[in-house]
Design an enzyme around this catalytic site. Sequence first.
Site, PDB file in Angstrom:
ATOM      1  N   ARG A  68      85.710  36.532  20.938  1.00  0.00           N
ATOM      2  CA  ARG A  68      85.172  37.659  20.789  1.00  0.00           C
ATOM      3  C   ARG A  68      84.571  37.978  22.620  1.00  0.00           C
ATOM      4  O   ARG A  68      83.392  36.580  22.711  1.00  0.00           O
ATOM      5  CB  ARG A  68      83.833  38.597  19.807  1.00  0.00           C
ATOM      6  CG  ARG A  68      84.613  37.984  18.511  1.00  0.00           C
ATOM      7  CD  ARG A  68      83.485  38.542  16.603  1.00  0.00           C
ATOM      8  NE  ARG A  68      84.463  38.260  15.716  1.00  0.00           N
ATOM      9  CZ  ARG A  68      84.080  38.553  14.862  1.00  0.00           C
ATOM     10  NH1 ARG A  68      82.202  38.999  14.936  1.00  0.00           N
ATOM     11  NH2 ARG A  68      84.398  38.786  13.511  1.00  0.00           N
ATOM     12  N   ARG A 103      75.302  34.263  18.933  1.00  0.00           N
ATOM     13  CA  ARG A 103      75.629  35.536  19.640  1.00  0.00           C
ATOM     14  C   ARG A 103      76.579  34.047  20.614  1.00  0.00           C
ATOM     15  O   ARG A 103      76.448  34.734  21.448  1.00  0.00           O
ATOM     16  CB  ARG A 103      75.793  36.601  20.376  1.00  0.00           C
ATOM     17  CG  ARG A 103      76.807  37.514  20.644  1.00  0.00           C
ATOM     18  CD  ARG A 103      75.919  39.363  20.801  1.00  0.00           C
ATOM     19  NE  ARG A 103      74.452  38.772  20.096  1.00  0.00           N
ATOM     20  CZ  ARG A 103      74.884  40.936  19.043  1.00  0.00           C
ATOM     21  NH1 ARG A 103      76.355  41.156  18.929  1.00  0.00           N
ATOM     22  NH2 ARG A 103      73.791  40.870  18.434  1.00  0.00           N
ATOM     23  N   GLU A 148      73.076  38.909  10.525  1.00  0.00           N
ATOM     24  CA  GLU A 148      73.442  39.094   9.241  1.00  0.00           C
ATOM     25  C   GLU A 148      75.098  37.450   9.664  1.00  0.00           C
ATOM     26  O   GLU A 148      75.197  37.167  10.512  1.00  0.00           O
ATOM     27  CB  GLU A 148      74.342  40.249   9.830  1.00  0.00           C
ATOM     28  CG  GLU A 148      76.616  39.513   9.445  1.00  0.00           C
ATOM     29  CD  GLU A 148      77.041  40.918  10.216  1.00  0.00           C
ATOM     30  OE1 GLU A 148      78.558  40.671   9.460  1.00  0.00           O
ATOM     31  OE2 GLU A 148      77.065  41.810  11.254  1.00  0.00           O
ATOM     32  N   SER A 165      79.730  39.383   5.819  1.00  0.00           N
ATOM     33  CA  SER A 165      80.322  40.626   5.076  1.00  0.00           C
ATOM     34  C   SER A 165      81.623  41.154   4.602  1.00  0.00           C
ATOM     35  O   SER A 165      82.171  39.948   4.893  1.00  0.00           O
ATOM     36  CB  SER A 165      79.820  41.677   6.283  1.00  0.00           C
ATOM     37  OG  SER A 165      81.152  41.748   7.493  1.00  0.00           O
ATOM     38  N   ARG A 203      78.380  29.933  12.101  1.00  0.00           N
ATOM     39  CA  ARG A 203      76.641  31.256  12.864  1.00  0.00           C
ATOM     40  C   ARG A 203      75.813  30.647  11.238  1.00  0.00           C
ATOM     41  O   ARG A 203      74.570  30.679  11.456  1.00  0.00           O
ATOM     42  CB  ARG A 203      76.700  32.778  12.239  1.00  0.00           C
ATOM     43  CG  ARG A 203      75.455  33.438  13.019  1.00  0.00           C
ATOM     44  CD  ARG A 203      75.431  34.785  12.870  1.00  0.00           C
ATOM     45  NE  ARG A 203      76.019  35.345  13.647  1.00  0.00           N
ATOM     46  CZ  ARG A 203      75.678  36.386  14.243  1.00  0.00           C
ATOM     47  NH1 ARG A 203      75.411  37.362  13.340  1.00  0.00           N
ATOM     48  NH2 ARG A 203      75.973  36.639  15.206  1.00  0.00           N
TER      49      ARG A 203
END
Length: 420
Positions: A258, A273, A345, A348, A386
């Site tokens: 990403r 991140r 987070e 999800s 993460r």
Amino acid sequence: MIDIKLLREDPDRVRASQRARGEDEGIVDAILAAEQTHRSSLTEFEQLRAQQKSMGKQVAQAQGEEKQALLAQTKEISARVKQLQTDADTAQATLGDLIRQIGNIVEDGVPVGGEDDYTLLETVGEIPEFDFEPKDHLALGESLAAIDMERGAKVGGSRFYFLTGVGARLELALLNMGIAQAVEHGFTPMITPTLVKADVMAGAGFIDKHGDEVYRLEADDLYLTGTSEVALAGYHADEILDLSGGPKRYAGWSACYRREAGSHGKDTRGIIRVHQFHKVEMFTYCRVEDAAAEHQRLLAWEKEMLAKIEVPYRIIDTAAGDLGGPAARKFDCEAWVPTQGRYRELTSTSNCTTYQARRLNTRERDPNGQGTRAVATLNGTLATTRWMVAILENHQQADGSVVVPKALQPFLGLEVLKPV
């Protein structure tokens, strides 16, 4: 993409979905107008095309001045037919472009608003209390010789890292535990491509409005995927599935990439991140009628994994404006990060209904015998890099060591991570 039939028959529902997402509802009228233009151009084209064929026979039978007049008329009609075909094609392209700008129709009950307008559904576990000053995951990772950000930046630039020693082993243990659970519940494990073609990336809904967040190899017109969801969504593209025996479930293990565009200055410390990480992703193909129940199953499997790493977490019902285009509903599981004093987070799960399947032409035989119809697709995360953040920070001890959650110990082969 959404069902054009739904937009045609119930435009107010689509407008309401757009408002909930905080997006332009005027696009609904633009789509209806484009469809009308396409229909009228196509109708006139077909009528003139039929007249053109009929006049061809008349020209063949005519002679003299009558034939010359018919030829002139035929020439005019031919030019008009070509123009109408161009108009119809242009209107169809415009219609397609407009439809692709509309996100999935949000489910009833999804909170309206943006990132901060979620609904809290459940809080699990107790926030740990330390009788010492807790270290953040990077300080712990460095003392354990598990994370090396400095050399990661030297090799790849900012937001890159090395996982070393027990850090590498911890990530592999997490991912293997995720795969083991997935297999236990009937998922087919998959090692997926991390480069995909443009039509697959677009079909999964990842470059409509967020193309700047994706890495693209221009020379090859290929995209690096940010999740194995993309490759798994394309796995059955242009196929007719047999779902009579229940959903098809896959667990994809892949590296993920990403660009993190727009995140300048956010989470620059550590591995929260980053540009590259690993992930195990659940992906389901099922019948539309079963999608809501399947969504709850995916959430339950995520909770099962979170229980195994023994961290406090909460579940939120994500607001419409924070869903992303493909999702009709999304539940986030956020773990407590002690040094930040907040939930972040970890995982999800999204119900994408027929949005991706329509783009990728993934269908099933209609159980009612009405030809074929789009299937539903859903996804949910079982483990990512993460997760190490939550494990390290919540299970740290005063001497800088970290207790390994019991369920993870057989996969890691260690009970405690000790400073080097």
